[in-house]
Design a protein around this motif. Sequence first.
Motif, mmCIF file in Angstrom:
data_model
loop_
_atom_site.group_PDB
_atom_site.id
_atom_site.type_symbol
_atom_site.label_atom_id
_atom_site.label_comp_id
_atom_site.label_asym_id
_atom_site.label_seq_id
_atom_site.Cartn_x
_atom_site.Cartn_y
_atom_site.Cartn_z
ATOM 1 N N SER A 40 3.423 19.243 -44.514
ATOM 2 C CA SER A 40 2.961 19.299 -43.124
ATOM 3 C C SER A 40 2.081 18.102 -42.789
ATOM 4 C CB SER A 40 2.198 20.604 -42.864
ATOM 5 O OG SER A 40 1.079 20.730 -43.713
ATOM 6 N N THR A 41 1.190 17.728 -43.711
ATOM 7 C CA THR A 41 0.327 16.562 -43.491
ATOM 8 C C THR A 41 1.140 15.294 -43.392
ATOM 9 O OG1 THR A 41 -1.508 17.606 -44.702
ATOM 10 C CG2 THR A 41 -1.598 15.210 -44.426
ATOM 11 N N VAL A 72 -1.823 12.078 -46.929
ATOM 12 C CA VAL A 72 -1.204 13.073 -47.803
ATOM 13 C C VAL A 72 -1.838 13.074 -49.190
ATOM 14 C CG1 VAL A 72 0.685 11.682 -48.785
ATOM 15 C CG2 VAL A 72 1.018 14.112 -48.374
ATOM 16 N N VAL A 73 -2.292 11.928 -49.680
ATOM 17 C CA VAL A 73 -2.948 11.877 -50.988
ATOM 18 C C VAL A 73 -4.275 12.633 -50.949
ATOM 19 C CG1 VAL A 73 -4.083 10.365 -52.656
ATOM 20 C CG2 VAL A 73 -1.836 9.767 -51.773
ATOM 21 N N PHE A 99 2.999 11.171 -39.932
ATOM 22 C CA PHE A 99 4.009 10.133 -39.701
ATOM 23 C C PHE A 99 4.516 10.173 -38.261
ATOM 24 C CE2 PHE A 99 8.582 8.825 -39.940
ATOM 25 C CZ PHE A 99 8.364 7.485 -40.235
ATOM 26 N N SER A 100 4.909 11.360 -37.809
ATOM 27 C CA SER A 100 5.440 11.488 -36.450
ATOM 28 C C SER A 100 4.383 11.171 -35.401
ATOM 29 C CB SER A 100 5.980 12.910 -36.232
ATOM 30 O OG SER A 100 7.082 13.175 -37.073
ATOM 31 N N SER A 101 3.155 11.666 -35.612
ATOM 32 C CA SER A 101 2.081 11.445 -34.637
ATOM 33 C C SER A 101 1.704 9.971 -34.548
ATOM 34 C CB SER A 101 0.843 12.277 -35.016
ATOM 35 O OG SER A 101 1.130 13.654 -34.994
ATOM 36 N N SER A 128 4.812 20.109 -35.115
ATOM 37 C CA SER A 128 5.169 19.212 -36.204
ATOM 38 C C SER A 128 4.616 19.714 -37.535
ATOM 39 C CB SER A 128 4.632 17.807 -35.911
ATOM 40 O OG SER A 128 4.974 16.909 -36.943
ATOM 41 N N LEU A 129 3.384 20.226 -37.517
ATOM 42 C CA LEU A 129 2.780 20.786 -38.731
ATOM 43 C C LEU A 129 3.581 21.969 -39.257
ATOM 44 C CD1 LEU A 129 -1.046 20.726 -37.898
ATOM 45 C CD2 LEU A 129 0.051 19.589 -39.830
#
Length: 278
Positions: free
Chosen positions: A159-160, A197-198, A165-167, A105-106
């Motif tokens: 990537s983050t 992400v921030v 989100f998916s995890s 995913s990353l």
Amino acid sequence: MDFLMSGLAGCGACVFTNPLEVVKTRMQLQGELQAPGSYKRHYRNVFHAFFTIGKVDGLAALQKGLAPALLYQFLMNGIRLGTYGVVEARGYLHTAEGNLSPPRSLVAGALAGVMGAYLGSPIYMGMFQALAEIGQKHGLVGLWRGALGGLPRVIIGSSTQLCTFSSTKDLMSQWEIFPPQSWKVALAAAMVSGIAVVLAMTPFDVACTRLYNQPTDAQGKGLMYRGILDALLQTARTEGLFGMYKGIGASYFRIGPHTILSLFFWDQLRSLYHKYTK
């Protein structure tokens, strides 16, 4: 349809968050390469910046650049989220046992982010007249000025964002915190992704903003920074570690809601599409 829905999701989020982008950019540029305490702070915090910009420049100034922002979001997120969505739909992000693979995913999020940001970079530089002027002055290559310098930011951010989100969605589904297929799963996952992400992107965001706004010589070469790493080092050396997180409040109020809204809209549009096309 994956790319169209992704672009629309990005545009929907942009309408609500563009004023925060204006505030964030102005806060990041104040006191550029000046030691703390040696310059006048026009904006003390996010709310003061909103008030000051609205009072001095008018409320319309808070939506400055909305048209190119919408076009950029449609192109960049259409490619980025669309590519990631296609990869996810084809099962490349999951193991043979059906579990989400964070490393995959990353990598997928990083590559999708690079594609979207690089192809959308000319739009980030400005709208039609500005693009024409840049093209005439610096040539076709000038339309991608700063694009390579911004890629580390994109790789980290995309990537983050997408992996988190998916995890988080995957974990929540396994733990059955919300009913299956509930919109609350996507919303909660998007909120977690917004915080992550921030924290990961703000130093790169500050550097990238300054790269795009620095003066250039006749050949289009930046006069203040050689690249994003140089911008990060100069900022840290001159303004301290906290200078790399300058405007983090504004960054969260812009990136956080934009992440939440874009991922939530993206997830719900895809769900509706699959629901009514089966």
